[in-house]
Design an enzyme around this catalytic site. Structure first.
Site, PDB file in Angstrom:
ATOM      1  N   HIS A  10       0.823  -1.221   0.000  1.00  0.00           N
ATOM      2  CA  HIS A  10       0.000   0.000   0.000  1.00  0.00           C
ATOM      3  C   HIS A  10       0.857   1.271   0.000  1.00  0.00           C
ATOM      4  O   HIS A  10       2.076   1.233  -0.097  1.00  0.00           O
ATOM      5  CB  HIS A  10      -0.976   0.000   1.174  1.00  0.00           C
ATOM      6  CG  HIS A  10      -1.767  -1.268   1.292  1.00  0.00           C
ATOM      7  ND1 HIS A  10      -2.603  -1.696   0.279  1.00  0.00           N
ATOM      8  CD2 HIS A  10      -1.824  -2.215   2.264  1.00  0.00           C
ATOM      9  CE1 HIS A  10      -3.159  -2.859   0.638  1.00  0.00           C
ATOM     10  NE2 HIS A  10      -2.700  -3.196   1.830  1.00  0.00           N
ATOM     11  N   GLU A  23      -3.845   6.097  12.125  1.00  0.00           N
ATOM     12  CA  GLU A  23      -2.462   5.662  11.935  1.00  0.00           C
ATOM     13  C   GLU A  23      -2.411   4.820  10.662  1.00  0.00           C
ATOM     14  O   GLU A  23      -3.208   3.897  10.497  1.00  0.00           O
ATOM     15  CB  GLU A  23      -2.002   4.833  13.142  1.00  0.00           C
ATOM     16  CG  GLU A  23      -2.004   5.637  14.433  1.00  0.00           C
ATOM     17  CD  GLU A  23      -2.189   4.752  15.649  1.00  0.00           C
ATOM     18  OE1 GLU A  23      -1.250   4.667  16.445  1.00  0.00           O
ATOM     19  OE2 GLU A  23      -3.272   4.160  15.796  1.00  0.00           O
ATOM     20  N   HIS A  81       2.446  -6.660   5.654  1.00  0.00           N
ATOM     21  CA  HIS A  81       1.186  -5.952   5.873  1.00  0.00           C
ATOM     22  C   HIS A  81       0.796  -5.996   7.344  1.00  0.00           C
ATOM     23  O   HIS A  81       1.356  -6.756   8.128  1.00  0.00           O
ATOM     24  CB  HIS A  81       0.062  -6.592   5.052  1.00  0.00           C
ATOM     25  CG  HIS A  81       0.198  -6.416   3.578  1.00  0.00           C
ATOM     26  ND1 HIS A  81      -0.566  -5.519   2.860  1.00  0.00           N
ATOM     27  CD2 HIS A  81       1.016  -7.019   2.682  1.00  0.00           C
ATOM     28  CE1 HIS A  81      -0.227  -5.585   1.576  1.00  0.00           C
ATOM     29  NE2 HIS A  81       0.735  -6.488   1.453  1.00  0.00           N
ATOM     30  N   GLU A 150       0.668 -10.684   7.832  1.00  0.00           N
ATOM     31  CA  GLU A 150      -0.246  -9.729   8.462  1.00  0.00           C
ATOM     32  C   GLU A 150       0.188  -9.664   9.918  1.00  0.00           C
ATOM     33  O   GLU A 150      -0.137 -10.533  10.725  1.00  0.00           O
ATOM     34  CB  GLU A 150      -1.704 -10.189   8.338  1.00  0.00           C
ATOM     35  CG  GLU A 150      -2.258 -10.190   6.922  1.00  0.00           C
ATOM     36  CD  GLU A 150      -2.662  -8.806   6.431  1.00  0.00           C
ATOM     37  OE1 GLU A 150      -2.412  -7.812   7.159  1.00  0.00           O
ATOM     38  OE2 GLU A 150      -3.227  -8.708   5.320  1.00  0.00           O
TER      39      GLU A 150
END
Length: 269
Positions: A10, A23, A81, A150
């Site tokens: 991202h 955030e 991520h 993640e």
């Protein structure tokens, strides 16, 4: 030469990729990526290519990222991520590592993820949601083994405490690097006795006080060295705690003391 792609997922302003307090996911991803890269640079015969925007200004298209990795002929694609459930604070928690959901996917992806995931769980000390499969673009379109981490939920009141602590993000990044180093059998670069880090440690008048992360990391190193020992070298309860990321500081000290007391470390090559 091992060629490693790092993808911090991202961009800073990507819609929806943020905590309820605004955030940005990129900020967490970027720190973990930087720590992973810094650790990997300590090893010999490693090249690193970062395929996201290292300042987060743009969200580089996924096709561009995987094309860069494929053209570079990378050996592994690491996508970093952090998760979100619904954008609202809650008690959900945990870490996940994904590989491609396809019977024809490169089996080395799962092997590499298997070296990464438990180390990240132990480094972060939050719940283990397990290794999973998914049809994500970077996993599907990369020509090399690929995994996607993640590293906790940004909208979790549990996980966000550690995501806001750079020492945990550093531990996460280094866990990813160490898992890659173990899988690819990387060798650390020789360290000069004149290096500033060594000189500073020798000259210091203060006793070393390890952080909780340092203690856990040392315990992980012990576990790695005991992995080839006969069954029962470690208590099954301790081993389970290590794999689930629920190890306490006292557990870690107990494991280290037991290994030293029994002379296990001296016997393991």
């Amino acid at each position: 030469m091992v060629k490693i792609v790092i993808d911090a997922g991202h961009g800073f302003n990507t819609p929806g990729k943020r905590s309820p307090d605004d955030e940005r996911e990129w900020s967490f991803n970027n720190k973990v990526a930087q720590f992973a890269i810094a650790k990997l640079q300590l090893y010999e015969d490693v090249e690193i290519l970062r395929v996201d925007d290292p300042i987060g200004r743009t969200d580089v298209p996924l096709t561009t990222r995987t094309n860069l990795a494929n053209e570079w002929k990378a050996d592994v694609y690491a996508s970093i991520h952090h998760n979100s459930l619904n954008g609202q604070w809650g008690k959900h928690s945990g870490l996940e590592t994904y590989t491609m959901d396809n019977p024809t996917a490169n089996p080395k992806s799962v092997e590499i993820a298997g070296a990464i995931h438990p180390r990240v769980v132990m480094a972060m000390g939050i719940s283990n949601r397990g290794m999973k499969r998914a049809n994500f673009h970077v996993l599907r379109e990369s020509a090399m083994p690929a995994f996607l981490t993640e590293g906790g939920f940004m909208d979790s009141t549990i996980d966000i405490v550690k995501l806001r602590d750079d020492s945990y993000l550093k531990a996460q990044g280094e866990a990813i690097a160490e898992g890659l180093a173990v899988y690819f059998k990387l060798r650390l670069k020789p360290i000069s006795v004149d290096s500033p880090a060594i000189t500073q440690r020798v000259d210091s008048d203060h006793l070393y006080q390890p952080s909780m992360q340092a203690i856990i990391k040392s315990t992980i190193d012990v576990l790695i060295r005991l992995e080839n020992k006969q069954e029962g070298a470690l208590s099954s309860v301790w081993r389970e705690k290590l794999m689930q990321g629920t190890l306490t500081e006292s557990d870690a000290i107990g494991i280290l003391f037991m290994a030293l007391d029994r002379g296990l470390l001296g016997e393991v090559k």
